[in-house]
Structures are given as structure tokens and as C-alpha cells.
Design an enzyme around this catalytic site. Structure first.
Site, short mmCIF file in Angstrom:
data_model
loop_
_atom_site.label_atom_id
_atom_site.label_comp_id
_atom_site.label_asym_id
_atom_site.label_seq_id
_atom_site.Cartn_x
_atom_site.Cartn_y
_atom_site.Cartn_z
CD GLU A 1 -12.24 21.53 22.59
OE1 GLU A 1 -12.98 20.57 22.65
OE2 GLU A 1 -12.53 22.18 21.26
CG ASP A 2 -10.96 17.61 21.49
OD1 ASP A 2 -10.86 18.90 21.51
OD2 ASP A 2 -11.15 16.82 20.55
CG ASP B 1 -5.14 22.54 15.40
OD1 ASP B 1 -3.79 22.58 15.60
OD2 ASP B 1 -5.88 22.20 14.38
CG PHE C 1 -4.30 14.74 12.81
CD1 PHE C 1 -5.20 15.88 12.89
CD2 PHE C 1 -5.36 13.42 13.30
CE1 PHE C 1 -6.49 16.01 12.90
CE2 PHE C 1 -6.53 13.53 13.23
CZ PHE C 1 -7.31 14.85 13.12
NE ARG D 1 -15.38 10.85 17.94
CZ ARG D 1 -15.17 12.02 17.51
NH1 ARG D 1 -14.32 12.60 18.30
NH2 ARG D 1 -15.52 12.81 16.53
#
Ligand code: IMP
Ligand code: MG
Length: 173
Positions: A97-98, A101, A150, A163
Site C-alpha cells: 500500500e502507498d 491514513d 497531504f 503520481r
């Protein structure tokens, strides 16, 4: 395009991804590894991880989920948009996963994937924002802890943009 401040530069990023690959290599000790890439955010991370594991038998699977967002607040409702193509039965899988959060996406996915009876299931996340956590998630491999900003780049987007940056940055408000 907005100005992006570099948070983790390309060199530091690549060095850490290689370190994680080295840890995985040691722990899996020649076993076939199935990397489950969570689209779209973890494509770059998965690709680099897989390349650093060039001397191992690595297989790739892709999954896409979406959470319904109201502005910047996730509703917590998660929908499967693209499911696994092959069976996970008896396989040694790592979810890639990136970013973790709130943790909602991964806690949902882990429960879902466990039902597919893999031999083992581990979790690897490039980034974590612990200050935002709502659901407890135990990751086996973590790249970096980031502040409550963010972040974009290296797969992470803001409305599909950024991206393809080779580093992790944050947007100036
Ligand atoms: P969670 O379910 O709240 O843990 O959300 C995880 C997903 O939200 C990640 O896979 C990202 O796609 C997205 N996300 C969370 N924080 C960020 C960020 O700072 N930048 C870009 N995407 C983010
Ligand atoms: Mg994502």
C-alpha cells in the site's frame, strides 16, 4: 501545476525501498512471494520493490478499492472496484500500500484477503500518518512516518495529478 515541496527525496526513497526488499528477501528465504498492489497509489512502490527482489520468485496481483469521500473526510465505506485475478489459496502474500491514513482501507482489505486462505499475509506500506489513525492496522514493513500533510508523488495523487513524481512531496496551500 502547484508548487511541490520535497519531503522525501528520490535517493532516500529508493534507499528505503531497497532496504525493505532486503528485509523481505531475508524473511521469505526463497519462497514464492505474491505482491498485491493496491491500485493506483502503490504502482510505483510495488514496481520498485519487485525490481529490488529481482533474484526472487515474485508474482504480482492487483486490487482496486475506493472509499467514498465527502470532501477530505472519508465516509469509511469501501467498495471493491477490481478484485484479484488468481486464487490466493496457500500463497505467501504481501499487501503493498502507498499510505496508511485512517487505516480504514487496509483493515477492510486485510479481513477480505484473509478469507481467501493465503498461507501467509503480510502488510507493507510505504508511508504512515499515525496521527490520523481511526482503525488499528499492524503493518509488517513501513517505509517512512509522515506528518499530517497531504502528500503526493511516487504513486500518490491529488485529483490524479503528481503520481509520476520520483519523490514524495507536499503541496503548498
Ligand atoms: P485510509 O483508508 O484512510 O487509510 O486511506 C488510504 C488511502 O487514502 C490511501 O491509499 C491513499 O490513496 C489515500 N490517501 C491518504 N492520505 C493521502 C495523502 O496524503 N496523499 C494522497 N493520498 C492519500
Ligand atoms: Mg491508495
Amino acid at each position: 501545476m502547484k508548487n511541490v515541496n520535497v519531503l522525501i527525496d528520490e535517493k532516500k526513497l529508493q534507499a528505503r525501498v531497497k532496504e525493505i526488499a532486503d528485509e523481505i528477501r531475508k524473511e521469505y528465504n526463497g519462497k514464492t512471494i505474491t505482491l498485491i498492489c493496491i491500485l493506483k497509489g502503490s504502482t510505483f512502490f510495488t514496481a520498485d520493490l519487485a525490481r529490488y527482489l529481482y533474484d526472487q520468485d515474485v508474482r504480482l496481483e492487483f486490487i482496486r478499492v475506493s472509499s467514498y469521500n465527502e470532501g477530505t473526510v472519508s465516509s469509511g465505506e469501501i467498495k471493491m472496484k477490481l478484485d484479484l485475478k488468481d486464487s490466493l489459496q496457500g500463497k505467501d502474500a504481501i499487501v503493498v500500500e502507498d499510505i496508511i491514513d485512517t487505516g480504514r482501507t487496509l483493515s477492510y482489505l486485510i479481513e477480505y484477503l484473509k478469507l481467501k486462505n493465503p498461507n501467509s499475509l503480510k502488510l507493507c506500506a510505504l508511508l504512515t500518518k499515525p496521527s490520523r489513525r481511526v482503525c488499528k492496522v499492524d503493518a509488517d514493513y513501513i517505509g517512512f512516518e509522515v506528518p499530517d500533510k497531504f502528500v503526493v508523488g511516487y504513486g500518490l495523487d491529488c485529483n490524479e495529478q503528481y503520481r509520476n513524481l520520483p519523490y514524495i512531496g507536499y503541496l503548498e496551500d
